[in-house]
Design an enzyme around this catalytic site. Sequence first.
Site, PDB file in Angstrom:
ATOM      1  N   ASN A  14       0.762  -1.289  -0.012  1.00  0.00           N
ATOM      2  CA  ASN A  14       0.015   0.281  -0.044  1.00  0.00           C
ATOM      3  C   ASN A  14       0.832   1.498   0.049  1.00  0.00           C
ATOM      4  O   ASN A  14       0.381   2.287  -0.120  1.00  0.00           O
ATOM      5  CB  ASN A  14      -0.858   0.065   1.207  1.00  0.00           C
ATOM      6  CG  ASN A  14      -0.234   0.080   2.892  1.00  0.00           C
ATOM      7  OD1 ASN A  14       0.695  -0.865   2.643  1.00  0.00           O
ATOM      8  ND2 ASN A  14      -0.727   0.593   3.513  1.00  0.00           N
ATOM      9  N   ARG A  37      -2.374  -3.760   6.257  1.00  0.00           N
ATOM     10  CA  ARG A  37      -3.061  -4.077   7.472  1.00  0.00           C
ATOM     11  C   ARG A  37      -4.420  -3.626   7.491  1.00  0.00           C
ATOM     12  O   ARG A  37      -5.409  -4.350   8.065  1.00  0.00           O
ATOM     13  CB  ARG A  37      -2.314  -3.575   8.468  1.00  0.00           C
ATOM     14  CG  ARG A  37      -0.993  -4.108   9.118  1.00  0.00           C
ATOM     15  CD  ARG A  37      -0.246  -3.431  10.061  1.00  0.00           C
ATOM     16  NE  ARG A  37      -0.834  -3.575  11.277  1.00  0.00           N
ATOM     17  CZ  ARG A  37      -0.654  -4.694  12.295  1.00  0.00           C
ATOM     18  NH1 ARG A  37       0.325  -5.694  11.969  1.00  0.00           N
ATOM     19  NH2 ARG A  37      -1.231  -4.674  13.634  1.00  0.00           N
ATOM     20  N   ASP A  55      -2.721  -9.140   8.103  1.00  0.00           N
ATOM     21  CA  ASP A  55      -1.842  -9.110   9.367  1.00  0.00           C
ATOM     22  C   ASP A  55      -0.640 -10.211   9.254  1.00  0.00           C
ATOM     23  O   ASP A  55      -1.234 -11.192   9.738  1.00  0.00           O
ATOM     24  CB  ASP A  55      -2.189  -9.022  10.708  1.00  0.00           C
ATOM     25  CG  ASP A  55      -1.331  -8.784  11.806  1.00  0.00           C
ATOM     26  OD1 ASP A  55      -0.396  -8.825  11.594  1.00  0.00           O
ATOM     27  OD2 ASP A  55      -1.786  -8.647  12.741  1.00  0.00           O
ATOM     28  N   VAL A  56       0.595  -9.929   8.761  1.00  0.00           N
ATOM     29  CA  VAL A  56       1.381 -11.110   8.419  1.00  0.00           C
ATOM     30  C   VAL A  56       1.773 -11.792   9.803  1.00  0.00           C
ATOM     31  O   VAL A  56       2.452 -12.876   9.800  1.00  0.00           O
ATOM     32  CB  VAL A  56       2.595 -10.793   7.818  1.00  0.00           C
ATOM     33  CG1 VAL A  56       2.217 -10.228   6.412  1.00  0.00           C
ATOM     34  CG2 VAL A  56       3.691  -9.427   8.273  1.00  0.00           C
ATOM     35  N   TYR A 147      16.279  -5.409  13.423  1.00  0.00           N
ATOM     36  CA  TYR A 147      16.065  -5.403  11.788  1.00  0.00           C
ATOM     37  C   TYR A 147      16.991  -6.107  10.930  1.00  0.00           C
ATOM     38  O   TYR A 147      16.759  -6.796  10.062  1.00  0.00           O
ATOM     39  CB  TYR A 147      16.003  -3.918  11.424  1.00  0.00           C
ATOM     40  CG  TYR A 147      15.673  -3.633  10.046  1.00  0.00           C
ATOM     41  CD1 TYR A 147      14.197  -3.705   9.657  1.00  0.00           C
ATOM     42  CD2 TYR A 147      16.741  -3.127   9.203  1.00  0.00           C
ATOM     43  CE1 TYR A 147      13.719  -3.631   8.504  1.00  0.00           C
ATOM     44  CE2 TYR A 147      16.410  -2.978   7.654  1.00  0.00           C
ATOM     45  CZ  TYR A 147      14.995  -2.919   7.384  1.00  0.00           C
ATOM     46  OH  TYR A 147      14.461  -2.790   6.026  1.00  0.00           O
TER      47      TYR A 147
END
Length: 241
Positions: A14, A37, A55-56, A147
């Site tokens: 998105n 989401r 929502d992964v 990360y």
Amino acid sequence: MPATSRHALVTGGNRGIGLGVAARLLADGYDVTVTSRSGTLGDDAPAGLRVVACDVTDPASVDAAFTEAEAAAGPVHVLVANAGITSDGLLMRMGEEEFGSVVDTNLAGAWRVLKRASTGMIRARYGRVVLVGSVVGLYGGPGQANYAASKAGLVGLARSVTRELGGRGITVNVVAPGFIGTDMTASLDEARQATYLQAIPAGRFGAVDDVAAAVSFLVSEQAGYVSGAVVPVDGGLGMGH
């Protein structure tokens, strides 16, 4: 199978890199579904994109998103796992939630959507998967232990699944963007931008289109013999890592 008969799904499509990739695949002729989401797209999204909520970090949400997308456009032939978050902080100050949430979204989230997509790909004996990593995954970054670990893990995921499913016409690769010009980079002060630029041999920040072009190649027929690879799109910052 021509691109016009293939269904591509881009998670986190998105905005940012995800939206740029989705727009490129749409222009390439794919039937494209993106996830967000909220299940909505911004005004800057090109016409023709389909969106589903996902929502992964939630297996039930992943399954529901794929079920909805498949009902509308058939099996997913191309998967771009792009959904990701950051929660930076120095090692000694990083809490369990900051570390766990980033790894759960960026690494386990990619595993969840890849697992769900693989069912249809195995049946079709065809699939193209691109996991969106980062130069930080192997280059490292201060304050980004969570990360960097999550993005480094994508390499092991891609290479393991390549060994499992490579004989079934399925390729799995990682594209590793460097410092890409987005709203975030535009908000940095000039001194900070100049410091970053000095480390990039190309002498410029990357563009979303640079990443989208690499993904476009990796999901194409021309890349049918490329699997388990890490393709850097970083202007030379990571020197091929």
